[in-house]
Design an enzyme around this catalytic site. Structure first.
Site, PDB file in Angstrom:
ATOM      1  N   TYR A 102       0.872  -1.082  -0.094  1.00 48.80           N
ATOM      2  CA  TYR A 102      -0.067   0.083  -0.012  1.00 48.80           C
ATOM      3  C   TYR A 102       0.827   1.272  -0.065  1.00 48.80           C
ATOM      4  O   TYR A 102       1.628   1.300   0.666  1.00 48.80           O
ATOM      5  CB  TYR A 102      -0.894  -0.012   1.230  1.00 48.80           C
ATOM      6  CG  TYR A 102      -1.711   1.197   1.357  1.00 48.80           C
ATOM      7  CD1 TYR A 102      -2.827   1.393   0.453  1.00 48.80           C
ATOM      8  CD2 TYR A 102      -1.293   2.496   2.022  1.00 48.80           C
ATOM      9  CE1 TYR A 102      -3.607   2.466   0.397  1.00 48.80           C
ATOM     10  CE2 TYR A 102      -2.114   3.652   1.813  1.00 48.80           C
ATOM     11  CZ  TYR A 102      -3.281   3.504   1.185  1.00 48.80           C
ATOM     12  OH  TYR A 102      -4.156   4.754   1.170  1.00 48.80           O
ATOM     13  N   TRP A 104       1.403   5.843  -1.658  1.00 50.11           N
ATOM     14  CA  TRP A 104       0.968   6.576  -2.691  1.00 50.11           C
ATOM     15  C   TRP A 104       2.118   6.708  -3.556  1.00 50.11           C
ATOM     16  O   TRP A 104       1.884   7.379  -4.983  1.00 50.11           O
ATOM     17  CB  TRP A 104       0.723   8.060  -2.072  1.00 50.11           C
ATOM     18  CG  TRP A 104      -0.737   8.298  -1.879  1.00 50.11           C
ATOM     19  CD1 TRP A 104      -1.382   7.531  -1.059  1.00 50.11           C
ATOM     20  CD2 TRP A 104      -1.333   9.388  -2.369  1.00 50.11           C
ATOM     21  NE1 TRP A 104      -2.789   8.042  -1.005  1.00 50.11           N
ATOM     22  CE2 TRP A 104      -2.676   9.191  -1.701  1.00 50.11           C
ATOM     23  CE3 TRP A 104      -1.075  10.247  -3.055  1.00 50.11           C
ATOM     24  CZ2 TRP A 104      -3.837  10.211  -1.961  1.00 50.11           C
ATOM     25  CZ3 TRP A 104      -2.351  11.280  -3.414  1.00 50.11           C
ATOM     26  CH2 TRP A 104      -3.398  11.301  -2.861  1.00 50.11           C
TER      27      TRP A 104
HETATM   28  N1  LIG Z   1      -1.309  19.006   2.059  1.00 47.89           N
HETATM   29  C1  LIG Z   1      -1.583  17.650   1.897  1.00 47.89           C
HETATM   30  N2  LIG Z   1      -2.631  17.298   1.403  1.00 47.89           N
HETATM   31  C2  LIG Z   1      -3.483  16.085   1.380  1.00 47.89           C
HETATM   32  C3  LIG Z   1      -2.584  15.035   1.934  1.00 47.89           C
HETATM   33  C4  LIG Z   1      -1.363  15.198   2.304  1.00 47.89           C
HETATM   34  O1  LIG Z   1      -0.410  14.396   2.888  1.00 47.89           O
HETATM   35  N3  LIG Z   1      -0.881  16.643   2.365  1.00 47.89           N
HETATM   36  N4  LIG Z   1      -3.043  13.562   2.017  1.00 47.89           N
HETATM   37  C5  LIG Z   1      -4.142  13.442   0.825  1.00 47.89           C
HETATM   38  C6  LIG Z   1      -4.829  12.106   1.522  1.00 47.89           C
HETATM   39  S1  LIG Z   1      -4.049  10.793   0.948  1.00 47.89           S
HETATM   40  C7  LIG Z   1      -6.084  11.989   1.976  1.00 47.89           C
HETATM   41  S2  LIG Z   1      -6.969  10.728   2.307  1.00 47.89           S
HETATM   42  C8  LIG Z   1      -6.928  13.205   2.216  1.00 47.89           C
HETATM   43  C9  LIG Z   1      -7.615  13.174   3.643  1.00 47.89           C
HETATM   44  O2  LIG Z   1      -8.456  14.048   3.724  1.00 47.89           O
HETATM   45  P1  LIG Z   1      -9.088  14.260   5.544  1.00 47.89           P
HETATM   46  O3  LIG Z   1      -9.494  12.945   5.868  1.00 47.89           O
HETATM   47  O4  LIG Z   1     -10.189  15.201   5.296  1.00 47.89           O
HETATM   48  O5  LIG Z   1      -7.905  14.929   6.024  1.00 47.89           O
HETATM   49  P2  LIG Z   1      -7.428  15.096   7.478  1.00 47.89           P
HETATM   50  O6  LIG Z   1      -6.467  16.317   7.448  1.00 47.89           O
HETATM   51  O7  LIG Z   1      -6.934  14.072   8.108  1.00 47.89           O
HETATM   52  O8  LIG Z   1      -8.630  15.649   8.309  1.00 47.89           O
HETATM   53  C10 LIG Z   1      -9.397  16.862   8.115  1.00 47.89           C
HETATM   54  C11 LIG Z   1      -9.980  17.339   9.370  1.00 47.89           C
HETATM   55  O9  LIG Z   1     -10.938  16.537  10.026  1.00 47.89           O
HETATM   56  C12 LIG Z   1     -11.027  16.969  11.394  1.00 47.89           C
HETATM   57  N5  LIG Z   1     -11.361  15.779  11.950  1.00 47.89           N
HETATM   58  C13 LIG Z   1     -10.588  14.838  12.403  1.00 47.89           C
HETATM   59  N6  LIG Z   1     -11.437  13.669  13.135  1.00 47.89           N
HETATM   60  C14 LIG Z   1     -12.477  14.361  13.249  1.00 47.89           C
HETATM   61  C15 LIG Z   1     -13.881  14.035  13.983  1.00 47.89           C
HETATM   62  O10 LIG Z   1     -14.102  13.094  14.554  1.00 47.89           O
HETATM   63  N7  LIG Z   1     -14.934  15.132  13.936  1.00 47.89           N
HETATM   64  C16 LIG Z   1     -14.770  16.248  13.179  1.00 47.89           C
HETATM   65  N8  LIG Z   1     -15.856  16.935  13.119  1.00 47.89           N
HETATM   66  N9  LIG Z   1     -13.651  16.513  12.679  1.00 47.89           N
HETATM   67  C17 LIG Z   1     -12.547  15.643  12.622  1.00 47.89           C
HETATM   68  C18 LIG Z   1      -9.586  17.496  11.852  1.00 47.89           C
HETATM   69  O11 LIG Z   1      -9.716  18.688  12.550  1.00 47.89           O
HETATM   70  C19 LIG Z   1      -8.812  17.504  10.455  1.00 47.89           C
HETATM   71  O12 LIG Z   1      -8.406  18.726  10.255  1.00 47.89           O
HETATM   72  O13 LIG Z   1      -5.917  14.520   2.247  1.00 47.89           O
HETATM   73  C20 LIG Z   1      -5.162  14.414   0.897  1.00 47.89           C
HETATM   74  N10 LIG Z   1      -4.724  15.779   1.137  1.00 47.89           N
HETATM   75  N1  LIG Z   2      -2.437   8.224  12.224  1.00 48.86           N
HETATM   76  C1  LIG Z   2      -2.712   8.396  10.951  1.00 48.86           C
HETATM   77  N2  LIG Z   2      -2.084   7.580  10.154  1.00 48.86           N
HETATM   78  C2  LIG Z   2      -2.332   7.783   8.795  1.00 48.86           C
HETATM   79  C3  LIG Z   2      -3.322   8.801   8.255  1.00 48.86           C
HETATM   80  C4  LIG Z   2      -3.858   9.548   9.174  1.00 48.86           C
HETATM   81  O1  LIG Z   2      -4.750  10.395   9.274  1.00 48.86           O
HETATM   82  N3  LIG Z   2      -3.546   9.212  10.670  1.00 48.86           N
HETATM   83  N4  LIG Z   2      -3.611   8.868   6.986  1.00 48.86           N
HETATM   84  C5  LIG Z   2      -3.359   7.760   6.213  1.00 48.86           C
HETATM   85  C6  LIG Z   2      -3.491   7.840   4.651  1.00 48.86           C
HETATM   86  S1  LIG Z   2      -5.252   8.513   4.273  1.00 48.86           S
HETATM   87  C7  LIG Z   2      -2.700   7.595   3.764  1.00 48.86           C
HETATM   88  S2  LIG Z   2      -3.254   7.707   2.113  1.00 48.86           S
HETATM   89  C8  LIG Z   2      -1.701   7.052   4.201  1.00 48.86           C
HETATM   90  C9  LIG Z   2      -0.250   7.507   3.230  1.00 48.86           C
HETATM   91  O2  LIG Z   2       0.535   6.447   3.249  1.00 48.86           O
HETATM   92  P1  LIG Z   2       1.749   6.241   2.334  1.00 48.86           P
HETATM   93  O3  LIG Z   2       1.169   6.507   0.886  1.00 48.86           O
HETATM   94  O4  LIG Z   2       2.446   5.123   2.655  1.00 48.86           O
HETATM   95  O5  LIG Z   2       2.803   7.734   2.805  1.00 48.86           O
HETATM   96  P2  LIG Z   2       3.867   8.390   1.491  1.00 48.86           P
HETATM   97  O6  LIG Z   2       4.846   8.964   2.381  1.00 48.86           O
HETATM   98  O7  LIG Z   2       3.318   8.889   0.486  1.00 48.86           O
HETATM   99  O8  LIG Z   2       4.714   7.029   1.071  1.00 48.86           O
HETATM  100  C10 LIG Z   2       5.069   6.791  -0.182  1.00 48.86           C
HETATM  101  C11 LIG Z   2       6.543   6.256  -0.248  1.00 48.86           C
HETATM  102  O9  LIG Z   2       6.878   5.929  -1.838  1.00 48.86           O
HETATM  103  C12 LIG Z   2       8.218   6.612  -2.033  1.00 48.86           C
HETATM  104  N5  LIG Z   2       8.162   6.672  -3.513  1.00 48.86           N
HETATM  105  C13 LIG Z   2       7.980   7.918  -4.077  1.00 48.86           C
HETATM  106  N6  LIG Z   2       8.056   7.494  -5.460  1.00 48.86           N
HETATM  107  C14 LIG Z   2       8.441   6.286  -5.570  1.00 48.86           C
HETATM  108  C15 LIG Z   2       8.657   5.465  -6.765  1.00 48.86           C
HETATM  109  O10 LIG Z   2       8.492   5.799  -7.927  1.00 48.86           O
HETATM  110  N7  LIG Z   2       8.888   4.263  -6.474  1.00 48.86           N
HETATM  111  C16 LIG Z   2       8.998   3.608  -5.260  1.00 48.86           C
HETATM  112  N8  LIG Z   2       9.184   2.417  -5.019  1.00 48.86           N
HETATM  113  N9  LIG Z   2       8.750   4.526  -4.093  1.00 48.86           N
HETATM  114  C17 LIG Z   2       8.443   5.697  -4.068  1.00 48.86           C
HETATM  115  C18 LIG Z   2       8.254   7.635  -1.044  1.00 48.86           C
HETATM  116  O11 LIG Z   2       9.666   8.021  -0.723  1.00 48.86           O
HETATM  117  C19 LIG Z   2       7.533   7.240   0.017  1.00 48.86           C
HETATM  118  O12 LIG Z   2       8.338   6.695   1.217  1.00 48.86           O
HETATM  119  O13 LIG Z   2      -1.081   7.142   5.679  1.00 48.86           O
HETATM  120  C20 LIG Z   2      -2.350   6.919   6.442  1.00 48.86           C
HETATM  121  N10 LIG Z   2      -1.810   6.870   7.725  1.00 48.86           N
HETATM  122 MO   LIG Z   3      -5.263   8.988   1.814  1.00 48.71          MO
END
Ligand SMILES: Nc1nc2c(c(=O)[nH]1)N[C@H]1C(S)=C(S)[C@@H](COP(=O)(O)OP(=O)(O)OC[C@H]3O[C@@H](n4cnc5c(=O)[nH]c(N)nc54)[C@H](O)[C@@H]3O)O[C@H]1N2
Ligand SMILES: Nc1nc2c(c(=O)[nH]1)N[C@H]1C(S)=C(S)[C@@H](COP(=O)(O)OP(=O)(O)OC[C@H]3O[C@@H](n4cnc5c(=O)[nH]c(N)nc54)[C@H](O)[C@@H]3O)O[C@H]1N2
Ligand SMILES: [Mo]
Length: 742
Positions: A102, A104
């Site tokens: 898993y 990104w």
């Molecule tokens: N810059 C940036 N943008 C991203 C990402 C990133 O790594 N960097 N990651 C991307 C990815 S993979 C994803 S999945 C999305 C995730 O998108 P989201 O899940 O929407 O993002 P989060 O920042 O985890 O949470 C948004 C807000 O939800 C609120 N929140 C948390 N728990 C609760 C709750 O129980 N109740 C209420 N009412 N609010 C709550 C928190 O205050 C938080 O600031 O974001 C994407 N966008």
């Molecule tokens: N506690 C908590 N944990 C969370 C979340 C949260 O809200 N709270 N959010 C969750 C969510 S929504 C998500 S989506 C996940 C994200 O979790 P990940 O997707 O595992 O996070 P990334 O840091 O994007 O990891 C991608 C890795 O791929 C590597 N990479 C980049 N390009 C390449 C390539 O071309 N090839 C290879 N082999 N590697 C490459 C990067 O160096 C990096 O280490 O985290 C989750 N974890």
């Molecule tokens: Mo995500």
């Protein structure tokens, strides 16, 4: 030259074979773009294939995955990996290879890390896979039971758009706000950032109410209604209660388009469990003033209302319930399927949500087929390794964990994404072998037995676009691969040859790029596009931007008999055989639970604004966001004062799972009793006598428990913690130093 990433399109300047500057395309661009300059050639890049000394000298076996690495030549490394895959495949079978992997990775349609790995593993006989994601793992499994598979998909890709909201919505009620920083990211990239423009437009046309524990989850001008984390279901049920009691529910819509509304009414009235779900009841749970909730319910019924739930709400124990309750509330309002009304799940979570363009299918690298039936929901990775042979419930059925001997990870960082890292480390010690492809020495790479260095997006040719994007863009090779890094395509080609399989079909990666482009161009439904050579010369091809005119539920609402949903009843199921009905179920992680006596702050663990997850955490933009050289923890002034802490101090943050050091940032943007840290600081176990992670990786604190037996998703958004000042010397951060290699 221009290229693209998950954090959007940007210009790159090169001098002397190095990236020297990046220019964002527009004022609203992601700060993460600023991480590229020093990140792409940082000292934490993996330079050469590296093998753990213990594994090299003693062979594959379970045990702690630590100790130094030895650099080896490519041929030797490839022989070792092919030998190990061959051994496991013939002695234990292909299900003993876990290739879920898993993560990104990076943008690009051909070099997508998981597609490459999965094709390779399929070519050698298959692997145990993982399904779903950490983003919407609970709702992806829940929603098909409530609205059918197609509408569940359309809720992601054909929702009410920002344009619908500005044209039709009187009131946007959003749980978790609309965080602009999250809209900076789109899987696959995006030509332009439009989040701020949409928010400005909505601010002019629509009243916005943000229910959250953080004021700055929404933009200036939005009304903030405080709600304690993990308690939204109580608030939503109380809003339904007011609609029912005050005669504001749309009984005609409920009768025509839903099943189960009667039971919902009886539940909120307290007829099923003796507890009426009044606003006063909700206030004792959520701390949201009852009068505000009563007034809000009336405002919602008075005009066109859209209810949005951000993803984070379902990333917790019983995370299905707030999503289910919000859909139920929208049904009681009777506006599902009306322009700008009803239910949305993703405004403010992802930059491509609500852009209003579905977009064509995009070029893809074929993955062949996997003959191995075994799979896990992705967040069950530690359980898989710790409990081989065990059966767990999932999505109304049961699944069994196979016995896994080797895990192959490419394009993900489980030491970023998974919960309870101490438990993950133990789980990984059960493997014979962990193979990791990485650009950088991430904590996952440091736990591997074999690390193969791979080229970054700037070091290879590809094409990129996100869903509904305005351009399919060329990603040119901008600089040469760092040191001995290779394209993963080349790695799999060589491994497949050693294992007597065919990965590349005799083509090189440039020929494959041309092939997937031409196959896409010729496919029915693709937009007009020039031949590959012309496309490459032009730097891309524009994609049609026609807004879709059939958002989710429009046809269904107009004629439910003619356009039934894919549910057993053909209607929206507010009471479902598999999923039950929306209920308030007390989580263990909230301010009202017994654990809160000792762990008295509710920590929100959410997405970082200055990077994508853990990617390039060592580089400028991410480092500029740190406090005291580590990940900040935001505290309310009252909570900080009670602990004698001020901005700039170093705090020790503890949960039953582990401990970390963080830099204190005091702000009144939070509710008292709530703290917040971003995910993505690199795991740093270099001073275990002080803390499990001295750099502030929240996942040493979080619990590795599933949302529920139905969805088995991550619950990492929330954890109860205790915070104190850190006394004594502050250890240096070592996470970005490469491990010792010989
Ligand atoms: N810059 C940036 N943008 C991203 C990402 C990133 O790594 N960097 N990651 C991307 C990815 S993979 C994803 S999945 C999305 C995730 O998108 P989201 O899940 O929407 O993002 P989060 O920042 O985890 O949470 C948004 C807000 O939800 C609120 N929140 C948390 N728990 C609760 C709750 O129980 N109740 C209420 N009412 N609010 C709550 C928190 O205050 C938080 O600031 O974001 C994407 N966008
Ligand atoms: N506690 C908590 N944990 C969370 C979340 C949260 O809200 N709270 N959010 C969750 C969510 S929504 C998500 S989506 C996940 C994200 O979790 P990940 O997707 O595992 O996070 P990334 O840091 O994007 O990891 C991608 C890795 O791929 C590597 N990479 C980049 N390009 C390449 C390539 O071309 N090839 C290879 N082999 N590697 C490459 C990067 O160096 C990096 O280490 O985290 C989750 N974890
Ligand atoms: Mo995500």
């Amino acid at each position: 030259m221009e290229t693209s990433a998950h954090w959007g399109t940007y210009r790159v300047e090169v001098a002397g074979g190095e990236v020297v500057a990046v220019t964002p395309p527009d004022a609203d661009a992601a700060p993460a773009i600023g991480n590229v300059v020093s990140g792409n050639r940082h000292g934490s890049r993996v330079a050469r294939p590296s093998v753990r000394r213990g594994w090299l000298e003693h062979g594959p076996s379970p045990g702690p995955r630590d100790g130094e690495f030895v650099e080896v030549g490519w041929d030797h490394a490839l022989d070792l990996v092919a030998g190990e895959l061959g051994r496991v495949r013939s002695r234990f079978g292909n299900q003993a290879i876990f290739g879920g992997s898993y993560g990104w990775g990076s943008a690009g349609r051909l070099h997508h890390a998981q597609s490459q790995l999965h094709r390779f593993l399929n070519a050698i006989g298959g692997y145990t896979r993982s399904i779903n994601d950490y983003s919407r793992g609970a709702s992806m499994v829940l929603l098909p039971h409530l609205v059918g598979a197609q509408a569940a998909l359309d809720l992601r890709y054909r929702p009410a758009s920002w344009a619908d909201v500005t044209a039709h919505t009187d009131l946007l009620v959003t749980f978790g706000g609309v965080r602009r920083s999250n809209t900076w990211v789109v899987p696959g990239g995006h030509a332009r950032h439009t989040g701020s423009a949409h928010l400005r437009a909505v601010g002019r046309t629509t009243e916005v109410v943000s229910l959250s524990a953080q004021r700055d989850d929404a933009f200036d001008g939005a009304q903030w209604l405080p709600v304690m984390p993990a308690t939204d279901t109580a608030v939503l049920l109380a809003l339904i209660h007011v609609l029912v009691v005050d005669g504001l529910a749309d009984d005609e819509f409920l009768a025509r388009c839903t099943v189960g509304a009667d039971r919902v009414s009886r539940y909120v009235l307290g007829e099923l469990d003796g507890v009426p779900k009044t606003p006063e009841w909700a206030e004792t749970i959520s701390r949201t003033p009852a009068a505000s909730l009563r007034a809000l319910a009336h405002r919602m019924a008075a005009g066109r209302t859209l209810i949005n739930v951000v993803y984070a709400l379902q990333r917790g124990e019983n995370g299905e319930q707030p999503v289910f309750a919000a859909l139920t509330l929208a049904a009681f309002l009777g506006q599902i399927g009306l322009p700008g009304g009803g239910f949305a799940h993703g405004f403010g979570s992802m930059g491509d949500y609500g852009v209003g363009v579905a977009g064509p299918r995009l070029p893809t690298f074929p993955q062949l087929t996997n003959p191995v039936p075994d799979f896990i929901p992705c967040a069950r990775i530690s359980d898989l390794l710790l409990r081989p042979g065990q059966e767990i419930p999932y999505d109304g059925g049961r699944l069994r964990f196979p016995e896994v001997k080797v895990a192959y990870w490419a394009g993900g960082n489980p030491f970023h994404h998974h919960q309870d890292l101490r438990r993950l480390r133990t789980a990984l010690s059960r493997l014979d072998t962990l193979v990791v492809h990485e650009t950088h020495w991430t904590p996952t790479a440091r736990h591997a037995d074999v690390v193969l260095p791979v080229a970054t997006t700037l070091e290879r040719e590809d094409v990129a676009a996100g869903a509904g994007d305005s351009r399919l863009r060329v990603m040119p090779k901008i600089v040469a691969p760092f040191a001995e890094a290779r394209e993963e395509f080349a790695i799999y080609t060589s491994l497949a040859q050693r294992l007597g399989a065919d990965f590349a079909e005799g083509l090189d990666s440039r020929q494959w790029l041309e092939r997937i482009y031409e196959e896409w161009r010729a496919a029915p439904g693709s937009p007009p596009a020039p031949p590959f050579a012309e496309f490459w010369r032009d730097g891309g091809v524009d994609l049609p931007q026609e807004p879709y005119d059939d958002p989710v539920f429009t046809a269904f609402r107009a004629a439910p008999e003619d356009f039934p949903l894919g549910t057993p009843s053909g209607r929206i199921e507010l009471d479902s055989v598999v999923a039950g009905q929306a209920r308030w179920r007390e989580p263990t992680q909230w301010w009202g639970s017994p654990a809160a006596a000792e762990f008295d702050l509710h920590l929100l663990c959410n997405q970082p604004s200055h990077r994508l997850h853990s990617q390039l955490d060592m580089a400028e933009a991410s480092q500029a966001s740190k406090v005291a050289g580590r990940e900040p923890i935001r505290l309310h002034p009252a909570d900080a004062a009670a602990r004698g802490l001020s901005t700039g101090d170093v705090a020790l943050v503890r949960s039953p799972q582990g401990s970390l050091l963080a830099g204190v940032l005091v702000t009144d943007a939070l509710l008292p009793g709530v703290a917040q840290m971003h995910t993505g600081a690199w795991f740093d176990p270099s001073a275990p006598e002080i803390a499990d992670c001295v750099n502030g990786n929240v996942n040493v604190l979080t619990r590795d428990v599933a949302t529920s037996p139905l969805t088995q998703a991550t619950s990492g958004a929330h954890v109860l913690v205790a915070v104190t000042g850190h006394d004594g010397p502050v250890p240096p951060v070592r996470a970005y130093d490469p491990p010792s290699t010989r």
